[in-house]
Design an enzyme around this catalytic site. Sequence first.
Site, PDB file in Angstrom:
ATOM      1  N   ALA A 138       0.828  -1.204   0.000  1.00 25.68           N
ATOM      2  CA  ALA A 138       0.000   0.000   0.000  1.00 25.68           C
ATOM      3  C   ALA A 138       0.859   1.249   0.000  1.00 25.68           C
ATOM      4  O   ALA A 138       1.454   1.608   1.014  1.00 25.68           O
ATOM      5  CB  ALA A 138      -0.915  -0.023   1.228  1.00 25.68           C
ATOM      6  N   SER A 146       1.235   9.165  -8.468  1.00 22.53           N
ATOM      7  CA  SER A 146       2.585   9.132  -9.050  1.00 22.53           C
ATOM      8  C   SER A 146       3.593   9.834  -8.158  1.00 22.53           C
ATOM      9  O   SER A 146       4.750   9.421  -8.060  1.00 22.53           O
ATOM     10  CB  SER A 146       2.574   9.832 -10.411  1.00 22.53           C
ATOM     11  OG  SER A 146       1.693   9.178 -11.278  1.00 22.53           O
ATOM     12  N   PHE A 172      -6.928   1.993  -3.620  1.00 25.48           N
ATOM     13  CA  PHE A 172      -6.643   1.137  -4.788  1.00 25.48           C
ATOM     14  C   PHE A 172      -5.535   0.119  -4.475  1.00 25.48           C
ATOM     15  O   PHE A 172      -4.548   0.038  -5.212  1.00 25.48           O
ATOM     16  CB  PHE A 172      -6.289   1.992  -6.007  1.00 25.48           C
ATOM     17  CG  PHE A 172      -7.516   2.505  -6.716  1.00 25.48           C
ATOM     18  CD1 PHE A 172      -8.067   1.802  -7.770  1.00 25.48           C
ATOM     19  CD2 PHE A 172      -8.149   3.668  -6.289  1.00 25.48           C
ATOM     20  CE1 PHE A 172      -9.222   2.250  -8.399  1.00 25.48           C
ATOM     21  CE2 PHE A 172      -9.298   4.128  -6.918  1.00 25.48           C
ATOM     22  CZ  PHE A 172      -9.832   3.418  -7.974  1.00 25.48           C
ATOM     23  N   ILE A 173      -5.721  -0.634  -3.421  1.00 29.73           N
ATOM     24  CA  ILE A 173      -4.702  -1.598  -3.026  1.00 29.73           C
ATOM     25  C   ILE A 173      -5.087  -3.004  -3.510  1.00 29.73           C
ATOM     26  O   ILE A 173      -6.092  -3.576  -3.072  1.00 29.73           O
ATOM     27  CB  ILE A 173      -4.489  -1.579  -1.489  1.00 29.73           C
ATOM     28  CG1 ILE A 173      -4.183  -0.150  -1.032  1.00 29.73           C
ATOM     29  CG2 ILE A 173      -3.382  -2.546  -1.083  1.00 29.73           C
ATOM     30  CD1 ILE A 173      -3.060   0.558  -1.800  1.00 29.73           C
ATOM     31  N   ASP A 268      11.922  -2.277  -8.744  1.00 33.71           N
ATOM     32  CA  ASP A 268      12.872  -2.900  -9.685  1.00 33.71           C
ATOM     33  C   ASP A 268      12.555  -4.386  -9.851  1.00 33.71           C
ATOM     34  O   ASP A 268      12.754  -4.963 -10.924  1.00 33.71           O
ATOM     35  CB  ASP A 268      14.317  -2.742  -9.185  1.00 33.71           C
ATOM     36  CG  ASP A 268      14.773  -1.286  -9.225  1.00 33.71           C
ATOM     37  OD1 ASP A 268      14.067  -0.461  -9.824  1.00 33.71           O
ATOM     38  OD2 ASP A 268      15.826  -0.987  -8.634  1.00 33.71           O
ATOM     39  N   GLU A 394       2.101   0.388 -10.656  1.00 35.06           N
ATOM     40  CA  GLU A 394       3.569   0.204 -10.592  1.00 35.06           C
ATOM     41  C   GLU A 394       4.294   1.291 -11.376  1.00 35.06           C
ATOM     42  O   GLU A 394       5.312   1.031 -12.015  1.00 35.06           O
ATOM     43  CB  GLU A 394       3.963  -1.168 -11.150  1.00 35.06           C
ATOM     44  CG  GLU A 394       3.478  -2.336 -10.360  1.00 35.06           C
ATOM     45  CD  GLU A 394       4.163  -2.427  -9.019  1.00 35.06           C
ATOM     46  OE1 GLU A 394       5.376  -2.614  -8.976  1.00 35.06           O
ATOM     47  OE2 GLU A 394       3.459  -2.292  -8.014  1.00 35.06           O
ATOM     48  N   GLY A 395       3.731   2.496 -11.337  1.00 32.29           N
ATOM     49  CA  GLY A 395       4.306   3.613 -12.095  1.00 32.29           C
ATOM     50  C   GLY A 395       3.640   3.662 -13.460  1.00 32.29           C
ATOM     51  O   GLY A 395       3.687   2.679 -14.218  1.00 32.29           O
ATOM     52  N   THR A 396       3.013   4.802 -13.773  1.00 37.16           N
ATOM     53  CA  THR A 396       2.351   4.930 -15.079  1.00 37.16           C
ATOM     54  C   THR A 396       3.424   4.903 -16.184  1.00 37.16           C
ATOM     55  O   THR A 396       4.626   5.006 -15.892  1.00 37.16           O
ATOM     56  CB  THR A 396       1.582   6.265 -15.173  1.00 37.16           C
ATOM     57  OG1 THR A 396       2.538   7.329 -15.076  1.00 37.16           O
ATOM     58  CG2 THR A 396       0.538   6.400 -14.076  1.00 37.16           C
TER      59      THR A 396
END
Length: 417
Positions: A138, A146, A172-173, A268, A394-396
């Site tokens: 979370a 972001s 949004f988890i 990563d 996971e990052g746009t």
Amino acid sequence: MAISFAMPERVERERMMAQALAEGIMRPVSRQLDENEHERPVDFIKLIWPVMRDQQARALDRLKAPPDQEKEKKPRSPYLAMMVQIEALSWGDAGQYLCIPSPLLAGAAIEAVGTPEQKERFLRRFAEGDAPRWGAMAMTEPNAGSDTKAIETTAVLDPETHEWILNGEKIFITSGGLALRESDGIVVVWATIDRSAGRAGMRPFVVEAGTPGVTVSKPEIKHGIRASDTVSIKFENCRIPYDNLLGDPEVRREGSREGFRGAMATFDASRPLVAASALGVGRAALEFVKETLHQHGIDIPYDQPYHKLSAIQRDVLEMEAQLKAAYLLTLRATAMLDEGLRNSLEASMAKAKAGKAVTKVTQKAVELLGMMGYSREWLVEKWMRDARINDIYEGTGQINLLIVARRILGYSSSELS
Ligand SMILES: Cc1cc2nc3c(=O)[nH]c(=O)nc-3n(C[C@H](O)[C@H](O)[C@H](O)COP(=O)(O)OP(=O)(O)OC[C@H]3O[C@@H](n4cnc5c(N)ncnc54)[C@H](O)[C@@H]3O)c2cc1C
């Protein structure tokens, strides 16, 4: 670094097993679970839990092995194995795959920054028992998507009880409800121990199911991956033991991103796996298009020059090329993980490329198949909806491209934002 394109036999066996599960168990209920959001893929969970549990048990046993034996026992490519299995399961159904009972992103965070004692304490539950368990991570909040350094959830140390007190809301988890409400699971929660320190003040904390002060909201109603559980979680004076902090409690300033390093290490590891899931959805759409065109007498002549192909044949080739490029980037990011190499650049490249590729490929599939592509009778329109998330969480796409640019050009996040 040399990359071998030969799939190790063991990995290929695991891929084939995942593909069989995808075909036999996931696909047949794909439409049903899409129509009935929040219904759980019970057969998939039941079948996959013992497999996940035993994998986790082996991973924990390897941690305990003395260093010389550890190397010997370690499978040669655990991330590659995960990549191909996730690709195959997501070919079956990406939403169902996300319901996989495992530590998931919580595991990635614990693996990245947890001590051996914490790994044993928090991950052992995923390695035993008949009842499946889930993990979640979370980070996102109503005012922090972001821009992760804007998180407002706080963790304050009570000097008397030596406990952390968490307050805040996460939204949004993925699998948050499965982890906290439907099983004896865990959530890794990102909170700040010093807001004035920005990213340097951020830390991950493990919250276990059943901890007082945690409320899980009703699940979100979504555009795609509707079988996946997505909830908000509120923390109100939620007290957790001191040792549930992952990493170092000391805040170093002067531009330090110490606290955020754990998040970067987690991403990563997780971004290539999100890319793998995207590839599975893309393959589902591409294979279906090729099969359908074949039934209409249209095949792809790979030995013909481009100018001799029809527009449709060129479109299909372009779809294949985009997915193959994303596959190769994902393979590289994953191989680097298996080699223990730093892969932030490659992980973001793979995630950004796969997210875009699967969005385009599935849209093209709907387009090429005309009205039936748009119909709910076929799964193509569902794959188009399922694909979209890969360019958001996971990052746009934009955020991952920013990371790529920073890494290549040598800018910091404050210099290029
Ligand atoms: C189904 C689903 C599951 C999720 N699961 C999880 C989860 O398990 N755990 C979790 O913590 N979060 C989860 N998220 C949240 C997800 O990570 C965020 O949605 C994502 O980080 C984007 O944040 P945002 O939605 O607030 O968009 P914003 O950050 O508001 O972005 C909106 C748009 O602006 C663009 N943008 C923002 N900043 C920049 C910039 N600097 N440069 C260029 N463009 C920019 C973005 O790319 C995007 O297009 C999930 C989301 C969804 C939809």
